[in-house]
Write an enzyme that holds these catalytic residues in place. Structure first.
Site, PDB file in Angstrom:
ATOM      1  N   LYS A   1       0.893  -1.359   0.124  1.00 33.87           N
ATOM      2  CA  LYS A   1      -0.094  -0.022   0.094  1.00 33.87           C
ATOM      3  C   LYS A   1       0.858   1.326   0.046  1.00 33.87           C
ATOM      4  CE  LYS A   1      -4.418  -1.537   1.738  1.00 33.87           C
ATOM      5  NZ  LYS A   1      -5.509  -1.414   2.659  1.00 33.87           N
TER       6      LYS A   1
ATOM      7  N   LYS B   1      -4.246 -11.227  -6.571  1.00 35.13           N
ATOM      8  CA  LYS B   1      -5.626 -11.366  -5.719  1.00 35.13           C
ATOM      9  C   LYS B   1      -6.559 -10.679  -6.497  1.00 35.13           C
ATOM     10  CE  LYS B   1      -6.072  -9.055  -1.996  1.00 35.13           C
ATOM     11  NZ  LYS B   1      -6.140  -8.243  -0.406  1.00 35.13           N
TER      12      LYS B   1
ATOM     13  N   LYS C   1     -10.654  -5.015  -4.701  1.00 40.85           N
ATOM     14  CA  LYS C   1     -11.766  -3.872  -4.992  1.00 40.85           C
ATOM     15  C   LYS C   1     -11.081  -2.831  -5.691  1.00 40.85           C
ATOM     16  CE  LYS C   1     -14.101  -4.438  -0.399  1.00 40.85           C
ATOM     17  NZ  LYS C   1     -13.992  -4.154   0.969  1.00 40.85           N
TER      18      LYS C   1
HETATM   19  P1  TYM Z   1     -10.680  -6.569   3.546  1.00 39.35           P
HETATM   20  O1  TYM Z   1     -12.015  -5.606   4.093  1.00 39.35           O
HETATM   21  O2  TYM Z   1      -9.676  -6.228   2.710  1.00 39.35           O
HETATM   22  O3  TYM Z   1     -11.293  -7.898   3.470  1.00 39.35           O
HETATM   23  C1  TYM Z   1     -12.424  -8.590   4.172  1.00 39.35           C
HETATM   24  C2  TYM Z   1     -12.151 -10.175   3.969  1.00 39.35           C
HETATM   25  O4  TYM Z   1     -12.128 -10.546   2.832  1.00 39.35           O
HETATM   26  C3  TYM Z   1     -10.862 -11.374   2.528  1.00 39.35           C
HETATM   27  N1  TYM Z   1     -10.640 -11.328   1.174  1.00 39.35           N
HETATM   28  C4  TYM Z   1     -10.241 -12.288   0.375  1.00 39.35           C
HETATM   29  N2  TYM Z   1     -10.423 -13.523   0.480  1.00 39.35           N
HETATM   30  C5  TYM Z   1     -10.374 -14.307  -0.613  1.00 39.35           C
HETATM   31  N3  TYM Z   1      -9.818 -14.073  -1.751  1.00 39.35           N
HETATM   32  C6  TYM Z   1      -9.689 -12.624  -2.014  1.00 39.35           C
HETATM   33  N4  TYM Z   1      -9.401 -12.095  -3.046  1.00 39.35           N
HETATM   34  C7  TYM Z   1      -9.852 -11.812  -0.895  1.00 39.35           C
HETATM   35  N5  TYM Z   1      -9.821 -10.309  -0.947  1.00 39.35           N
HETATM   36  C8  TYM Z   1     -10.123 -10.154   0.536  1.00 39.35           C
HETATM   37  C9  TYM Z   1      -9.813 -10.555   3.579  1.00 39.35           C
HETATM   38  O5  TYM Z   1      -8.834 -11.616   3.809  1.00 39.35           O
HETATM   39  C10 TYM Z   1     -10.808 -10.429   4.665  1.00 39.35           C
HETATM   40  O6  TYM Z   1     -10.829 -11.695   5.484  1.00 39.35           O
HETATM   41  N6  TYM Z   1      -7.920  -5.865   7.763  1.00 39.35           N
HETATM   42  C11 TYM Z   1      -9.143  -6.566   7.272  1.00 39.35           C
HETATM   43  C12 TYM Z   1     -10.167  -6.170   8.095  1.00 39.35           C
HETATM   44  C13 TYM Z   1      -9.979  -6.108   9.608  1.00 39.35           C
HETATM   45  C14 TYM Z   1     -10.248  -7.279  10.230  1.00 39.35           C
HETATM   46  C15 TYM Z   1     -10.105  -6.938  11.434  1.00 39.35           C
HETATM   47  C16 TYM Z   1     -10.236  -8.689   9.742  1.00 39.35           C
HETATM   48  C17 TYM Z   1      -9.970  -5.046  10.426  1.00 39.35           C
HETATM   49  N7  TYM Z   1      -9.874  -5.685  11.516  1.00 39.35           N
HETATM   50  C18 TYM Z   1     -10.108  -7.835  12.642  1.00 39.35           C
HETATM   51  C19 TYM Z   1     -10.402  -9.524  10.801  1.00 39.35           C
HETATM   52  C20 TYM Z   1     -10.107  -9.210  12.191  1.00 39.35           C
HETATM   53  C21 TYM Z   1      -9.353  -6.071   5.726  1.00 39.35           C
HETATM   54  O7  TYM Z   1      -8.774  -5.262   5.375  1.00 39.35           O
HETATM   55  O8  TYM Z   1     -10.057  -6.944   5.377  1.00 39.35           O
END
Ligand code: TYM
Length: 332
Positions: free
Chosen positions: A114, A196, A199
């Protein structure tokens, strides 16, 4: 809450969820509600580590909340809330930050990616992002954290932070375990299946959004990058087909052998169409439920207000104990 293990997970409200978010994470959140106490959160505070338009962020946060409900998160069974409504996350984050090393944060691959992508705004929040994530989890002393593979490193850091805190102040935090599904833990881009699905991809054809309509979904799958063979089978080097098979398997429940025999002798065109249709049909009820829920603003508000109250009550008990442990004077 009954005496079951506790699950915590979160998702950023940076637009509509992708099929990657859905298959890799959110989809698993629903069945977990039957076996565990679950706490789920829309992490708007994490979202502002990259520049956001405030009007869009507010809308995206409300949409994400409704979308989680449409995906089956039941506010009667689980606590569902918006991160910025619950102050304990920021409070605990400060304390955990004082128990996290600069070197550890520097090694986070998401920070490296990032900060390259947003080179004009490598802010302190982007750097300490995983500390806030650790606070999200540890504020509830969660046992399990369902996430996609890309969040595994952050979770390992959360465990290290918890462990360090326990060593310094005496055993207190549980060490949270990642809960990563076998299939679909990393859904890949439809346009570059070595990357991957994300978004923030600039190419809209690379990403399926879970609110895309049927025609759009089918069109994007038809354009998916595959290979120059014509055999639907799961094999090293066939990244595009492997990804489509993974997606098809996770929405139909068929295993790879069944999929291979279903499409033996057929071309990629037939396969891509079948994947597109299966995904669109699977997502259809979510789109319908989302439309219904998002029209009822008063109900949504009631849900997120109550969710925040429950989350605050729960986490406050834990964070007050942390305050005492580190030596802060009791306020009352
Ligand atoms: P975020 O918002 O990027 O994504 C949410 C969840 O989706 C999963 N994910 C994927 N899984 C499979 N294939 C993909 N292409 C893919 N893209 C995203 C992510 O692994 C995630 O589980 N930091 C986290 C949010 C967060 C969080 C937390 C998660 C904040 N606090 C505490 C767990 C516990 C994030 O940015 O997810």
């Amino acid at each position: 809450m009954e005496d079951k293990k506790l699950i915590f997970s979160g998702i950023q409200p940076t637009g509509t969820f992708t099929l990657g978010n859905y298959i890799g994470a959110v989809r698993n959140w629903k069945p977990l509600q039957e076996e565990y106490n679950c706490i789920y959160c829309v992490v708007d505070m994490h979202a502002i580590t990259v520049r956001q338009d405030p009007v869009k962020l507010r809308q995206n946060t409300l949409n994400s909340y409704a979308l989680l409900m449409a995906c089956g998160i039941d506010v009667e069974k689980s606590i569902l809330f918006i991160q910025s409504h619950v102050k304990t996350h920021a409070e605990l984050s400060w304390i955990l930050g004082c128990n996290t090393q600069f070197g550890e944060l520097s090694r986070m691959t998401q920070f490296k990616d990032k900060s390259q992508k947003h080179a004009d705004d490598v802010n302190a929040g982007l750097f300490t992002y995983p500390v806030l994530m650790a606070a999200d989890i540890l504020a509830y002393n969660a046992d399990l954290v369902p996430v996609g593979v890309d969040q595994k490193q952050h979770l390992e850091l959360a465990r290290n932070i918890a462990q360090r805190f326990n060593q310094r102040y005496g055993d207190f935090f549980k060490l949270p375990e990642p809960y990563i599904s076998e299939i679909g833990a990393k859904v890949m881009s439809l346009q570059d299946p070595t990357k991957k699905m994300s978004k923030s991809d600039e190419n809209p054809n690379a990403v399926i959004l879970i609110l895309d309509d049927k025609d759009t979904i089918i069109r994007k799958f038809k354009r998916a990058v595959t290979d120059s063979e014509a055999e639907v089978c799961y094999r090293d080097g066939k990244d595009g087909i492997n990804n489509l098979m993974t997606i098809y398997s996770s929405v139909t429940g068929k295993n790879f052998a069944e999929i291979e025999s279903e499409f033996s002798g057929k071309g990629y065109g037939d396969f891509k169409l079948a994947v597109g249709e299966a995904v669109a049909d699977h997502l259809e009820p979510i789109r319908t439920e989302f439309a219904r829920l998002s029209a009822d603003k008063a109900y949504l508000k009631k849900c997120y207000t109550e969710g925040a109250e429950k989350a605050l009550r729960y986490s406050q008990r834990i964070v007050s104990k942390v305050y005492r442990k580190v030596g802060f004077v009791d306020r009352t």
